[in-house]
Design an enzyme around this catalytic site. Structure first.
Site, short mmCIF file in Angstrom:
data_model
loop_
_atom_site.label_atom_id
_atom_site.label_comp_id
_atom_site.label_asym_id
_atom_site.label_seq_id
_atom_site.Cartn_x
_atom_site.Cartn_y
_atom_site.Cartn_z
N THR A 156 0.88 -1.24 -0.02
CA THR A 156 -0.14 0.03 0.02
C THR A 156 0.91 1.19 0.03
O THR A 156 1.41 1.55 -0.83
CB THR A 156 -1.12 0.05 1.22
N LYS A 182 3.89 -6.90 4.16
CA LYS A 182 3.57 -5.49 3.79
C LYS A 182 3.20 -4.61 4.93
O LYS A 182 2.61 -5.16 5.92
CB LYS A 182 2.56 -5.15 2.68
N THR A 193 -2.06 -2.04 9.26
CA THR A 193 -2.56 -2.85 8.00
C THR A 193 -1.24 -3.53 7.56
O THR A 193 -0.69 -3.15 6.69
CB THR A 193 -2.91 -2.00 6.66
N GLU A 280 6.43 4.73 7.46
CA GLU A 280 6.07 6.11 6.75
C GLU A 280 6.87 7.13 7.01
O GLU A 280 6.70 7.67 8.27
CB GLU A 280 4.62 6.17 6.66
N ASN A 404 0.09 10.53 5.67
CA ASN A 404 -1.17 10.13 6.04
C ASN A 404 -2.11 11.17 6.07
O ASN A 404 -3.49 11.10 5.74
CB ASN A 404 -1.03 9.88 7.59
N SER A 409 -5.99 10.72 -1.17
CA SER A 409 -6.04 11.68 -2.32
C SER A 409 -5.01 11.11 -3.48
O SER A 409 -4.58 9.97 -3.28
CB SER A 409 -5.46 12.99 -2.16
#
Length: 409
Positions: A156, A182, A193, A280, A404, A409
């Site tokens: 993702t 992942k 996730t 991230e 995040n 978007s």
């Protein structure tokens, strides 16, 4: 950029006899990206899994649990990215089941022999018609050496695919353990996730598999945190195709059993650490070691208090040795009778705090030297017993907020 992590070399990922993987572009959320994976198993394989403890768990988690509990032999897994099918109520459950129906029809097996997995945006309707339309291409792509593509097909916000493979000698036979995972955000597995799939051809008694997957998770995926958020979709699955040419392992007491456990644990741990390294916006990979606890549980309490702290994580990003933040996290971790006068704190080779206060030899320039590294170890001594625990985490950068804030978007 991920912290000291590179994309796997497909040639280094050993095929697992009895298992094939196929990838397709189904357009689940975005066009022209690999977002659908199928793992097909030959008869005789054993499958076990652990799942999120988030009570608001996703539809595929609920269906996978049901199908594993049914006792039917699992023959296939179907994984989509781009949509988590979580927070979708009864319609989400129906759509997860219809995905199993569609793959079962293609493979001529029972829907209960299929495990569904989803990852991506929460509270959006799963486009099952696109998944069903993509299944023929995924099945046409089934290959034993497709691990690298499968790792890419379940991503993702990951910046790199994550895959690890090891081989070990058991009873004179070469046994393979290969896995993919992942995850990059919403990571604090509690079994984000986060998805992990590890397979081996080892001859394992099926009754041992559930204990093994839980133990492996507890030593790997349940020891990492990026942002402290436990996802609705966390799933870690262990597959044993049972095709290796050695005598069946019926107990972990044997040398063969211990060798297999070690290989599964190593692959799982490296996959979990890869998730943190690709956190991230992460710029630093941080190992938090807590020792001298009365039991492992309280060591983990302290380690996670440090690993979850936004103040600690932002200090690491800035290379700012504001290390009182670590001591504060130790203090609020929830150990009611903790004696602060016994606490020791090291940052790599630098002795920062002793007996609950600043160590006489500590200099801020030494702390800053370590904080500038891309890999850092925080070691806390509680002086209460002999237990210890380790957690892996990362820093918080500006990019974490940006990723995040812009996720949908």
């Amino acid at each position: 950029m991920p912290v000291n992590l590179s994309a796997p070399n497909a040639a280094d990922l050993h095929p697992v006899p009895g298992l094939k993987l196929g990838i397709a572009m189904a357009g689940v959320r975005k066009a022209n990206r690999k977002d659908l994976a199928v793992i097909a198993l030959e008869p005789g394989a054993a499958v076990a899994g652990v799942f999120t403890l988030n009570r608001f768990c996703a539809a595929p988690v609920q269906v996978s649990r049901e199908h594993l509990a049914s006792g039917q032999e699992i023959r296939a897994l179907v994984i989509n990215t781009g949509n988590a099918n979580a927070g979708t109520g009864a319609d989400g459950l129906a759509r997860a089941r219809s995905t199993c129906d569609a793959l079962a029809a293609q493979l001529k097996i029972s829907p209960q022999q299929v495990l569904p997995f989803s990852t991506g945006v929460i509270m959006e309707t799963l486009p099952t018609e696109r998944i069903a339309a993509g299944l023929p291409a995924a099945l046409a792509d089934l290959r034993a050496d497709n691990w690298a593509n499968a790792a890419e097909g379940i991503m993702t916000t990951d910046t790199l695919p994550k895959a690890v493979s090891r081989q070990v000698q058991i009873g004179g036979a070469t046994v393979t353990v290969t896995g993919i995972s992942k995850g990059a955000g919403m990571i604090r597995p509690n079994m984000a996730t986060m998805l992990g799939f590890v397979a081996t051809d080892a001859q394992i008694a099926p009754a041992l598999l559930q204990g093994l997957v839980k133990d492996a998770a507890d030593q790997s995926f349940n020891r990492v945190t990026i942002d402290g958020d436990t996802s609705t979709n966390d799933s870690f699955v262990l597959i044993a195709t049972r095709q290796a040419a050695h005598a069946e392992i019926t107990s972990w007491d044997s040398a063969e059993g211990q060798a297999l456990r070690a290989a599964v644990f190593e692959v799982s741990r490296l996959l979990a650490q890869a998730i943190v390294r690709d956190g991230e916006g992460a710029t630093k990979f941080i190992t938090v070691e807590v020792e001298g606890g009365r039991n492992e549980a309280e060591c983990l309490q302290v380690a996670y208090a440090i690993g979850h702290s936004p103040l600690v994580k932002t200090a690491f990003f800035a290379s700012d040795p504001n290390l009182g933040r670590i001591l504060a996290a130790v203090g609020y971790a929830g150990i009611a009778d903790l004696d602060q006068s016994l606490i020791e704190l090291h940052l790599d080779d630098v002795h920062v705090a002793s007996r609950g206060g600043r160590h006489p030899s500590y200099r801020e320039e030494d702390g800053q030297r370590v904080m500038k590294q891309s890999e850092i170890t925080v070691r806390v001594g509680l002086s209460r017993g002999t237990a210890q625990a380790t957690v892996w985490t990362c820093d918080f950068s500006h990019d974490y907020v940006t990723i995040n804030a812009d996720y949908r978007s």
